[in-house]
Design a protein around this motif. Structure first.
Motif, PDB file in Angstrom:
ATOM      1  N   ASN A 122      56.247 -84.222  53.640  1.00 49.40           N
ATOM      2  CA  ASN A 122      57.229 -85.259  53.930  1.00 49.40           C
ATOM      3  C   ASN A 122      56.653 -86.618  54.339  1.00 49.40           C
ATOM      4  OD1 ASN A 122      59.893 -83.558  53.988  1.00 49.40           O
ATOM      5  ND2 ASN A 122      58.445 -82.374  55.207  1.00 49.40           N
ATOM      6  N   TRP A 267      63.995 -88.284  60.482  1.00 46.78           N
ATOM      7  CA  TRP A 267      63.718 -86.954  59.942  1.00 46.78           C
ATOM      8  C   TRP A 267      64.630 -85.872  60.509  1.00 46.78           C
ATOM      9  CZ3 TRP A 267      61.375 -86.544  55.595  1.00 46.78           C
ATOM     10  CH2 TRP A 267      60.494 -87.558  55.195  1.00 46.78           C
ATOM     11  N   ARG A 270      66.990 -84.732  57.968  1.00 53.71           N
ATOM     12  CA  ARG A 270      66.469 -84.018  56.806  1.00 53.71           C
ATOM     13  C   ARG A 270      65.818 -82.687  57.184  1.00 53.71           C
ATOM     14  NH1 ARG A 270      63.763 -88.882  53.160  1.00 53.71           N
ATOM     15  NH2 ARG A 270      65.149 -90.558  53.853  1.00 53.71           N
TER      16      ARG A 270
END
Length: 307
Positions: A122, A267, A270
């Protein structure tokens, strides 16, 4: 053409009777028996494989084989087994504070391992595989942080991002002094000379003197009178040798003109909370994480600094 078989005078091997151009004969040299046996065994093995395992496509799918084996099912089982084996660690990470996880060596090492994998998937696209950063993307290995480098502050940055649109994100921004016509080009050049002088770079001293007053009037409120920065406002330290966008005269002028305004995703939108914690601990472990007790007095520069 074909002629009668005979013994070749040179090799002493019988010919097959085939001859080309009148004097080129084909020798009768069959394949070695071991090769033929291996070939036959391979055929039998293939037939057995087709019977036992999935092998041939059909109109409605594929032949399942007598074992009804599925590699997809095997992968699912392996994943479930991994999750089951690590469930206790993830449960503990979810329930414990970052500081307590840091003190638990087993959990900390598990978090670093998982966080490293998450980072590669990521974060490495921007920060690099080794978290070394690049132009516009901060190096996470040093101890220079814009928003703070202790565990809680790193978690805040990763979870909610920087100018990400998340209501909890770091959202302060440097004015666009040139784009918004706050300063003209000459003033921007003088200010850049002064800013670069804070890092002891070679500058036009006369321009830097003029830029000092412009800095005091327009920049010191965030960066401080001495340019040391302010973590609460996300203002970078301008006196060190770490530059996110480069230390050249033009690079600094461009930062003053546009304010840069880099962004980082939130984040937590996600990844699950455990993954965010693991990422936090991994970034902290890279070598630049500040000790919790020292965070209040740590240097005020770093992870997204538009220098």
């Amino acid at each position: 053409m074909s002629q009668g078989k005979k013994i070749d005078e040179v090799t002493g091997v019988e010919t097959t009777g085939h001859v080309w151009d009148g004097d080129i004969y084909e020798l009768n040299k069959p394949l070695p028996r071991w090769w033929l046996y291996t070939f036959y065994i391979s055929i039998l093995w293939a037939i057995g494989y087709w019977i036992v395992y999935p092998a041939w496509p059909t109109i409605n799918g594929y032949t399942k084989g007598v074992l009804n084996y599925s590699q997809r099912d095997q992968v699912k089982q392996d994943i479930e087994a991994w999750k089951s084996g690590h469930a206790k660690y993830r449960t503990q990470i979810a329930q414990m504070s970052l500081a307590d996880i840091r003190k638990n060596d087993e959990l900390f090492q598990f978090s670093i391992a998982g966080g490293g994998a998450l980072f590669g998937e990521n974060c490495a696209g921007c920060h690099g595989r080794g978290a070394q950063g690049g132009i516009g993307y901060p190096n996470l290995n040093d101890d220079d942080w814009l928003w703070g480098g202790d565990l809680d502050k790193i978690h805040q940055t990763i979870a909610f991002g920087i100018r990400s649109g998340n209501p909890n994100a770091h959202d302060s921004a440097m004015p666009r002094f040139g784009t918004d016509k706050v300063l003209d080009e000459a003033q921007i050049r003088d200010t850049a000379n002064f800013v670069r002088s804070l890092s002891h770079l070679d500058v036009d001293q006369e321009a830097a003197k003029r830029g000092a007053q412009i800095f005091a009037d327009n920049c010191a409120a965030c960066h401080g009178d001495q340019g040391k920065g302010n973590q609460d406002m996300g203002a970078p330290n301008l006196t060190d040798a770490i530059w996110l966008y480069g230390s050249s005269q033009e690079a600094v002028m461009q930062s003053i003109r546009t304010g840069r305004g880099g962004a980082m995703p939130a984040w937590s939108e996600r990844l699950d909370p455990v993954a965010v914690k693991m990422l936090t601990l991994f970034v902290y472990s890279l070598g630049g994480g500040q000790a919790e007790a020292a965070s209040a007095s740590a240097p005020a520069a770093g992870a997204d600094k538009p220098k």
